[in-house]
Design a protein around this motif. Structure first.
Motif, short mmCIF file in Angstrom:
data_model
loop_
_atom_site.label_atom_id
_atom_site.label_comp_id
_atom_site.label_asym_id
_atom_site.label_seq_id
_atom_site.Cartn_x
_atom_site.Cartn_y
_atom_site.Cartn_z
N THR A 194 -4.25 12.48 3.80
CA THR A 194 -3.75 11.72 3.33
C THR A 194 -2.02 12.85 3.21
OG1 THR A 194 -3.81 12.50 1.14
CG2 THR A 194 -5.08 10.56 2.40
N GLN A 195 -1.10 12.67 3.41
CA GLN A 195 0.24 13.02 3.89
C GLN A 195 0.02 13.70 1.81
OE1 GLN A 195 3.86 10.34 4.15
NE2 GLN A 195 5.18 12.11 3.63
N LEU A 255 -4.79 7.82 5.97
CA LEU A 255 -5.13 9.07 6.32
C LEU A 255 -4.69 8.84 8.51
CD1 LEU A 255 -9.18 8.43 6.48
CD2 LEU A 255 -7.48 9.87 4.67
N TYR A 256 -3.95 10.32 8.59
CA TYR A 256 -3.61 10.66 9.37
C TYR A 256 -3.76 11.65 9.53
CZ TYR A 256 0.04 13.18 8.02
OH TYR A 256 1.57 14.21 7.43
N GLU A 257 -4.16 13.08 11.67
CA GLU A 257 -4.02 13.49 11.81
C GLU A 257 -1.77 14.32 11.53
OE1 GLU A 257 -5.47 14.28 15.51
OE2 GLU A 257 -7.83 12.52 15.08
N PRO A 258 -2.69 15.26 10.62
CA PRO A 258 -1.00 16.02 10.10
C PRO A 258 -0.58 17.16 11.79
CG PRO A 258 -2.84 17.22 8.68
CD PRO A 258 -3.64 15.68 9.54
N GLY A 259 -1.78 17.55 12.16
CA GLY A 259 -1.47 18.71 13.74
C GLY A 259 -1.25 20.09 13.09
N SER A 260 -0.94 19.84 13.90
CA SER A 260 -0.41 22.04 14.13
C SER A 260 0.77 22.35 12.60
CB SER A 260 0.72 22.24 14.78
OG SER A 260 0.26 22.28 15.99
N SER A 286 0.95 -0.96 -0.30
CA SER A 286 -0.58 0.14 0.15
C SER A 286 0.57 1.59 -0.09
CB SER A 286 -0.87 0.32 1.17
OG SER A 286 -2.01 1.04 0.85
N ASN A 287 0.60 2.34 -0.62
CA ASN A 287 1.33 3.25 -0.83
C ASN A 287 0.42 4.37 0.22
OD1 ASN A 287 1.93 5.73 -1.54
ND2 ASN A 287 1.96 6.27 -3.20
N ASP A 288 0.97 4.76 0.78
CA ASP A 288 0.45 5.37 2.92
C ASP A 288 0.56 7.04 1.50
OD1 ASP A 288 0.12 3.32 4.19
OD2 ASP A 288 2.19 3.75 5.71
N ILE A 289 0.96 7.43 1.01
CA ILE A 289 1.43 8.73 1.11
C ILE A 289 -0.48 8.70 0.75
CG2 ILE A 289 1.67 10.46 -0.24
CD1 ILE A 289 4.91 8.99 -0.28
N LYS A 314 7.33 12.79 6.84
CA LYS A 314 5.71 11.86 7.69
C LYS A 314 6.67 10.66 8.48
CE LYS A 314 2.85 9.38 7.33
NZ LYS A 314 1.26 8.80 7.06
N LEU A 315 6.94 10.76 9.58
CA LEU A 315 7.90 9.67 10.31
C LEU A 315 6.52 9.39 11.81
CD1 LEU A 315 11.55 11.04 10.77
CD2 LEU A 315 10.15 8.98 9.25
#
Length: 787
Positions: free
Chosen positions: A627-628, A502-507, A495-498, A745-746
């Motif tokens: 997504t990224q 989905l993730y919370e990128p925050g500030s 899978s291409n995570d980019i 992203k890490l």
């Protein structure tokens, strides 16, 4: 009146006379016949029979006998035709993946000539394929796979040492002379397998839906054949034929050998045959007759693991999977064709009939991507190095051109080898000595323990084992034997995570909140606001993190220190309707429609259904998942002056007739005013050079950037364990004329608590490489850049 008997007597006399006459002539012939006449007559009859038979074979029944001969002598294998080629973009185009014929290498062990010379030759070939120009890790894994062992104690990366290991294996292969495994059926039901096991026949080997027989162990028991035929609903003659003892004429050595190795072998065979013809070499010293090279069309990825999640792969059944292979399958695929080869009486292939290039290689279409091969390789290398150094679970980087929205690089780690995509399923035992702190280093990975009650079947060391996923408490128990995937993530690495995670990128995304406020309200860089450290909303108390947020400051200061209270003040001024509209214009609730498989997006209900608390928490980017690629798109909008374009990973498609379908840059909408984008850019430049990120300042260039560390959401809340964070670093520049946008992203870094301390390192390395690679002129950094 004449008596009737009179005529009767006359007729009898005539008949007797005729018989006498015939007997006379026969007697005369017999008296004159000699032995030579007998021989001549025999050959006349024989040649007449031969002529009649030849006429039947070649004329009257030619089609039937020709079909019968082909059925006995010709071997056909239906395989898919070559898929078309995809290239990297930019000036120096390279092949990312293509189709070509790769050879399977095998030998005939029944040949009695120089097997010692053959074994040395094969050892060199296998060594080159496994270890030449490869890292120690890849070399060792290839050797383990070839030897079919789990581990080699005290493995040494020494050519002589490795070749000794390989020679022992290859010599054992060459000593095989009998067929010891024959597939009888591959579609048996579980009940059939159970019945066959109950027969307790030693020469049968049932597994899953397959049934194998070892002819060398077959006991010629007709009762066993009869019982087996009843279970399988097949005739006894077929089973008798399959279980017969036979000589082994095909021993596989390597599958899909490289082009260099196949060229070397074919050249070697040609040179040997010429030497034999010229009496320079005796046949007894030749090894060319051992080789069996079978050409098969393959989807070949010359860069191995480069951009693997972007490319996708075609499996052994020629089914396309993931990435561009899946997305463009309709123009990449073609029909099936057959390899047709002629066999000798022993079943060996002696000639390939239909492998002419003009017959098999159809006119190719070329798909040119926007991926720059050199940038992609460098970014992947840096990402792998830093993920390992920071002991993170995984990471990803996307590099885009903010003017065209071309995707220059899209890297994920862990990755996988496209030519050996099945390796992701391999298990290994956990070695506690390899981890600094096994109890935490194994967290959030698929780790398994043995369990015979609640289990899933796995294959380990060519045997079935029963495992279940380890609990968190069991991870701390170092007495338990645990298993993990060699690549850590199983088939999830496909899978291409980019685009698919989905993730919370925050500030990092507070930039969007600021842009909405500036675009809506007329403010300048000296505008001030009052921060009382916290805000109370609906029984919730929301506060800042950085002490520098408190009291009276400019909004420039608020973005530098990611002040939550200030973001809420913005939301109060902009309010739900406009905030929702800006989020929608930035494209956060819909996919970008990039030409890749499995792009996802979060869903947002209409703003009318949302509470005041919802608005305020979203203002500082809590509970918003992207997504990224969507994060990169938002920063592209700021970098290019406020315009949203469609992300692009394909540059053009070239057809055989010379037509080119060029993927143009698609401007879709204006999101913010150009003046707004310029102000936000200067604010990000200030953050990047003077405040938190000043340690990652790139000398001689004016950059704009922002980073943040966000908690990972879990079951409608957030994880509270150590290392439960995602770190994001966003960058574009140079700000005078932006060339690149980079989003790093890490996930779950174990060496630091803050993203700017870690992802900033990667950003600086990537940025310096890009600026040098594309020869972007240096510029003295001046304070005027902020104006």
């Amino acid at each position: 009146m004449i008596n009737k008997d009179f005529f009767k007597n006359i007729n009898l006399k005539k008949i007797n006379f005729r018989n006498v006459k015939i007997n006379y002539f026969m007697h005369k012939i017999i008296n004159r016949w000699s032995s030579i006449h007998t021989i001549v007559a025999f050959f006349v009859v024989f040649f007449l029979f031969i002529i009649k038979t030849l006429f039947s074979y070649t004329v009257s029944n030619y089609e039937y006998y020709n079909w019968l001969a082909d059925a006995q002598q010709i071997w056909k294998v239906s395989v898919p035709v070559n898929r078309w080629t995809i290239l990297s973009g930019w000036e120096n185009q390279t092949v990312l993946w293509t189709s070509l014929h790769l050879y399977d290498l095998a030998v005939d062990p029944q040949i009695v000539w120089d097997k010692d010379k053959l074994s040395n030759f094969l050892v060199d070939i296998v060594y080159d394929e496994s270890c030449k120009n490869k890292s120690i890790t890849i070399c060792k894994n290839n050797i383990l796979k070839y030897l079919k062992v789990l581990e080699i104690e005290n493995f040494v990366n020494d050519e002589k040492y490795i070749k000794n290991l390989l020679k022992e294996k290859i010599v054992s292969k060459l000593l095989q002379t009998k067929v010891t495994s024959v597939l009888i059926d591959k579609e048996l039901s579980p009940s059939d397998i159970l019945q066959i096991k109950n027969l307790k026949i030693s020469w049968l080997y049932p597994t899953d839906n397959y049934l194998y027989v070892n002819p060398e162990e077959f006991d010629n028991n007709d009762e066993n054949i009869k019982d087996l035929s009843k279970i399988m609903w097949t005739n006894e003659e077929r089973l008798t034929s399959l279980t017969r003892k036979r000589e082994l004429r095909y021993v596989p050595i390597l599958n899909k050998i490289s082009i260099d190795s196949s060229d070397y072998i074919t050249s070697y065979i040609k040179d040997e045959k010429e030497a034999i013809y010229k009496w320079i070499l005796s046949e007894e010293k030749s090894i060319s007759w051992f080789f069996i090279l079978t050409p098969l069309p393959n989807r070949y990825y010359p860069e191995w693991n480069l951009a693997s999640q972007v490319i996708g792969f075609v499996d052994n059944a020629w089914v396309w999977n993931y990435g561009l292979e899946w997305y463009f399958n309709d123009i990449l695929k073609w029909n099936n064709w057959e390899i047709i080869s002629r066999k000798d009486i022993n079943g060996r292939i002696i000639d390939t009939i239909s492998l002419n290039q003009e017959d098999l290689i159809w006119e190719w279409v070329e798909i040119v991507s926007t991926i720059d091969r050199n940038v992609q390789r460098k970014v992947e290398q840096l990402l792998e190095d830093w993920v390992k150094k920071y002991r993170a679970n995984k990471g990803s980087i996307i590099v885009m051109d903010p003017k065209t929205w071309n995707i220059v690089a899209m890297a994920n780690y862990p990755t996988y080898d496209l030519n050996n995509f099945w390796d992701v399923y391999e298990l290994e035992k956990v070695k506690y000595s390899e981890f600094q702190n096994p109890s935490t280093d194994l967290l959030w990975y698929p780790i398994f323990v043995e369990d015979n009650e609640i289990w899933t079947k796995f294959i380990y060391d060519n045997k079935e084992i029963f495992l279940r996923e380890a609990s968190r408490d069991e991870l701390w128990n170092m007495a338990l034997v645990k298993y993990k995937y060699k690549n850590w993530y199983w088939a999830w690495v496909y899978s291409n995570d980019i685009i698919s995670a989905l993730y919370e990128p925050g500030s990092v995304m507070k930039t969007v909140t600021v842009a909405a406020w500036i675009d809506t309200w007329e403010i300048n860089k000296n505008s001030m606001y009052q921060d009382n450290w916290f805000v109370e909303i609906d029984n919730f108390k929301i506060s800042n993190i950085a002490e520098q947020c408190k009291w009276y400051h400019t909004f420039w200061n608020a973005l530098n220190y990611s002040c939550n209270v200030w973001m809420i003040r913005i939301a109060q001024k902009v309010w739900k309707t406009l905030m929702y509209q800006y989020y929608d214009e930035f494209g956060f609730w819909k996919i970008t429609w990039v030409d890749l498989q499995w792009e996802v997006s979060s869903k947002l209900e209409p703003w009318e259904r949302r509470s005041q608390a919802w608005l305020f928490t979203r203002s500082y980017w809590l509970w918003i998942s992207l997504t990224q690629l969507q994060v990169a798109a938002a920063y592209n909008v700021i970098a290019n002056g406020g315009t949203y374009l469609k992300p692009k990973i394909i540059d053009k498609i070239i057809y055989p007739d010379g037509r080119e379908v060029v993927y143009k840059t698609e401007e879709q909408r204006r999101v913010v005013k150009e003046s707004t984008a310029k102000i936000v850019t200067n604010m990000l430049y200030d953050w990047c050079t003077n405040w938190v990120a000043k340690n990652w300042f790139v000398k001689w260039y004016n950059m704009a950037c922002k980073s943040w560390t966000a908690q990972i959401s879990y079951k409608w809340w957030y994880e509270t364990w150590n290392w439960s964070t995602v770190w994001t670093f966003a960058w574009f520049g140079p700000i005078e004329d932006p060339k690149f946008t980079i989003i790093v992203k890490l996930e779950r870094i174990r060496t630091s608590a803050y993203g700017w301390e870690t992802s900033g390192h990667i950003f600086a390395d990537v940025a310096k490489y890009l600026l040098d690679y594309y020869k972007i002129p240096k510029k003295e950094v001046k304070d005027e850049a902020k104006k």
